[in-house]
Motif scaffolding. Structure first.
Motif, PDB file in Angstrom:
ATOM      1  N   MET A   1      53.141  62.395  10.901  1.00 55.57           N
ATOM      2  CA  MET A   1      53.128  63.550  11.744  1.00 55.57           C
ATOM      3  C   MET A   1      51.541  63.233  12.229  1.00 55.57           C
ATOM      4  O   MET A   1      50.568  63.034  11.596  1.00 55.57           O
ATOM      5  CB  MET A   1      53.217  64.903  11.237  1.00 55.57           C
ATOM      6  CG  MET A   1      54.476  65.435  11.297  1.00 55.57           C
ATOM      7  SD  MET A   1      54.407  67.012  10.904  1.00 55.57           S
ATOM      8  CE  MET A   1      54.676  66.941   9.117  1.00 55.57           C
ATOM      9  N   SER A   3      48.032  64.243  13.750  1.00 57.13           N
ATOM     10  CA  SER A   3      47.140  65.550  13.400  1.00 57.13           C
ATOM     11  C   SER A   3      46.067  65.591  14.503  1.00 57.13           C
ATOM     12  O   SER A   3      45.529  64.741  14.877  1.00 57.13           O
ATOM     13  CB  SER A   3      46.535  65.073  12.158  1.00 57.13           C
ATOM     14  OG  SER A   3      45.635  66.141  11.648  1.00 57.13           O
ATOM     15  N   GLU A   8      48.677  69.884  12.098  1.00 56.11           N
ATOM     16  CA  GLU A   8      49.893  68.962  12.021  1.00 56.11           C
ATOM     17  C   GLU A   8      50.761  69.350  13.362  1.00 56.11           C
ATOM     18  O   GLU A   8      51.177  70.445  13.307  1.00 56.11           O
ATOM     19  CB  GLU A   8      50.485  68.587  10.888  1.00 56.11           C
ATOM     20  CG  GLU A   8      49.663  68.408   9.587  1.00 56.11           C
ATOM     21  CD  GLU A   8      49.218  66.992   9.710  1.00 56.11           C
ATOM     22  OE1 GLU A   8      49.956  66.228  10.229  1.00 56.11           O
ATOM     23  OE2 GLU A   8      48.044  66.683   9.391  1.00 56.11           O
ATOM     24  N   LEU A   9      51.121  68.364  14.115  1.00 50.93           N
ATOM     25  CA  LEU A   9      52.052  68.400  15.093  1.00 50.93           C
ATOM     26  C   LEU A   9      53.128  67.434  14.763  1.00 50.93           C
ATOM     27  O   LEU A   9      52.824  66.389  14.393  1.00 50.93           O
ATOM     28  CB  LEU A   9      51.580  68.079  16.376  1.00 50.93           C
ATOM     29  CG  LEU A   9      50.490  69.229  16.904  1.00 50.93           C
ATOM     30  CD1 LEU A   9      50.003  68.744  18.357  1.00 50.93           C
ATOM     31  CD2 LEU A   9      51.176  70.774  17.119  1.00 50.93           C
ATOM     32  N   THR A  10      54.459  67.925  15.271  1.00 51.31           N
ATOM     33  CA  THR A  10      55.534  66.981  14.975  1.00 51.31           C
ATOM     34  C   THR A  10      55.661  66.244  16.299  1.00 51.31           C
ATOM     35  O   THR A  10      55.121  66.489  17.507  1.00 51.31           O
ATOM     36  CB  THR A  10      56.655  67.726  14.818  1.00 51.31           C
ATOM     37  OG1 THR A  10      57.037  68.493  15.821  1.00 51.31           O
ATOM     38  CG2 THR A  10      56.821  68.369  13.489  1.00 51.31           C
ATOM     39  N   ASN A  11      56.343  65.057  16.271  1.00 56.77           N
ATOM     40  CA  ASN A  11      56.358  64.395  17.558  1.00 56.77           C
ATOM     41  C   ASN A  11      57.303  65.433  18.533  1.00 56.77           C
ATOM     42  O   ASN A  11      57.073  65.274  19.689  1.00 56.77           O
ATOM     43  CB  ASN A  11      57.455  62.913  17.460  1.00 56.77           C
ATOM     44  CG  ASN A  11      56.361  62.097  16.582  1.00 56.77           C
ATOM     45  OD1 ASN A  11      55.234  61.979  16.737  1.00 56.77           O
ATOM     46  ND2 ASN A  11      57.130  61.106  15.820  1.00 56.77           N
ATOM     47  N   GLU A  12      58.117  66.048  18.061  1.00 53.62           N
ATOM     48  CA  GLU A  12      58.920  67.009  18.801  1.00 53.62           C
ATOM     49  C   GLU A  12      57.629  68.014  19.750  1.00 53.62           C
ATOM     50  O   GLU A  12      58.129  68.414  21.037  1.00 53.62           O
ATOM     51  CB  GLU A  12      59.938  67.813  18.160  1.00 53.62           C
ATOM     52  CG  GLU A  12      60.481  68.950  19.044  1.00 53.62           C
ATOM     53  CD  GLU A  12      61.795  69.569  18.173  1.00 53.62           C
ATOM     54  OE1 GLU A  12      62.003  70.903  18.449  1.00 53.62           O
ATOM     55  OE2 GLU A  12      62.419  68.816  17.111  1.00 53.62           O
ATOM     56  N   HIS A  13      56.785  68.561  18.658  1.00 48.61           N
ATOM     57  CA  HIS A  13      55.901  69.290  19.383  1.00 48.61           C
ATOM     58  C   HIS A  13      55.083  68.678  20.614  1.00 48.61           C
ATOM     59  O   HIS A  13      54.809  69.285  21.571  1.00 48.61           O
ATOM     60  CB  HIS A  13      54.874  69.844  18.176  1.00 48.61           C
ATOM     61  CG  HIS A  13      55.398  70.877  17.523  1.00 48.61           C
ATOM     62  ND1 HIS A  13      54.978  71.068  16.324  1.00 48.61           N
ATOM     63  CD2 HIS A  13      56.178  71.885  17.660  1.00 48.61           C
ATOM     64  CE1 HIS A  13      55.605  72.131  15.644  1.00 48.61           C
ATOM     65  NE2 HIS A  13      56.647  72.866  16.547  1.00 48.61           N
ATOM     66  N   ASP A  15      55.978  65.899  22.135  1.00 45.91           N
ATOM     67  CA  ASP A  15      56.794  65.951  23.456  1.00 45.91           C
ATOM     68  C   ASP A  15      57.004  67.044  24.334  1.00 45.91           C
ATOM     69  O   ASP A  15      56.760  66.941  25.711  1.00 45.91           O
ATOM     70  CB  ASP A  15      58.034  65.442  23.074  1.00 45.91           C
ATOM     71  CG  ASP A  15      58.097  64.079  22.486  1.00 45.91           C
ATOM     72  OD1 ASP A  15      57.096  63.333  22.905  1.00 45.91           O
ATOM     73  OD2 ASP A  15      59.138  63.527  21.877  1.00 45.91           O
ATOM     74  N   ALA A  82      52.587  76.269  15.442  1.00 40.96           N
ATOM     75  CA  ALA A  82      53.093  76.652  14.134  1.00 40.96           C
ATOM     76  C   ALA A  82      53.411  78.270  14.484  1.00 40.96           C
ATOM     77  O   ALA A  82      54.397  78.841  14.025  1.00 40.96           O
ATOM     78  CB  ALA A  82      52.324  76.696  12.982  1.00 40.96           C
ATOM     79  N   ASP A  85      56.626  78.621  16.442  1.00 38.70           N
ATOM     80  CA  ASP A  85      57.707  78.670  15.688  1.00 38.70           C
ATOM     81  C   ASP A  85      58.086  79.748  14.834  1.00 38.70           C
ATOM     82  O   ASP A  85      59.100  80.421  14.785  1.00 38.70           O
ATOM     83  CB  ASP A  85      57.851  77.307  14.801  1.00 38.70           C
ATOM     84  CG  ASP A  85      57.850  75.894  15.685  1.00 38.70           C
ATOM     85  OD1 ASP A  85      58.245  76.269  16.570  1.00 38.70           O
ATOM     86  OD2 ASP A  85      57.439  75.185  15.021  1.00 38.70           O
TER      87      ASP A  85
END
Length: 154
Positions: A1, A3, A8-13, A15, A82, A85
């Motif tokens: 992921m 940073s 931490e950011l996901t690839n989805e975040h 995008d 985060a 979510d």
């Protein structure tokens, strides 16, 4: 992921943030004005006051700069994704407690959830709970009160 600033950011975040940035770069100049930042924030589920908006912008921008490029926008949003979510989860929880779906949790709603949870509480306990969660002190618990209370340090 990936940073950003320890968050931490996901690839989805990433995008999702890139899409919001591109959608709200209304003048297509590669930066977002304060108004465009506000629209982008709302689109990813983050409600904000005007004062909070400028505090966020100034947390990543050079002094007096009020336009953000994509990198600064992502850096600004990393610690907040985060919360977005978790806010969705809190919203679902609030809606389960708000039995009559009027947008407010009442004393009766709190009493009912306590019964479901098997908690034995007095009327005074329920009144204390409601007063603690009613963050704006208007005598009723809104979604904003509930989310604010759940995010507040205990």
């Amino acid at each position: 992921m990936p940073s950003f600033s320890g968050n931490e950011l996901t690839n989805e975040h990433i995008d999702e943030l890139r899409d919001a940035f591109e959608k709200y770069d209304l003048d297509s100049n590669g930066t977002l004005s304060a108004n465009e930042v506000r629209l982008a924030l709302i689109s990813v589920g983050y409600e904000i006051t005007e004062a909070e908006l400028y505090d966020l912008i100034h947390s990543v921008a050079v002094r007096d700069e009020e336009r953000l490029d994509l990198k600064k926008f992502i850096r600004m949003m990393a610690p907040r994704m985060a919360n977005v979510d978790s806010d969705k989860s809190l919203c679902r929880t609030f809606n389960m407690i708000d039995r009559d779906r009027d947008g407010y949790v009442t004393v009766q709603d709190v009493r009912a959830i306590m019964v479901v949870l098997g908690e034995v509480v007095t009327d005074d306990d329920i009144k204390d709970i409601c007063q603690a969660v009613d963050m704006d002190g208007d005598g009723r618990i809104s979604l904003r009160d509930f989310v604010g209370f759940m995010h507040s340090p205990i």
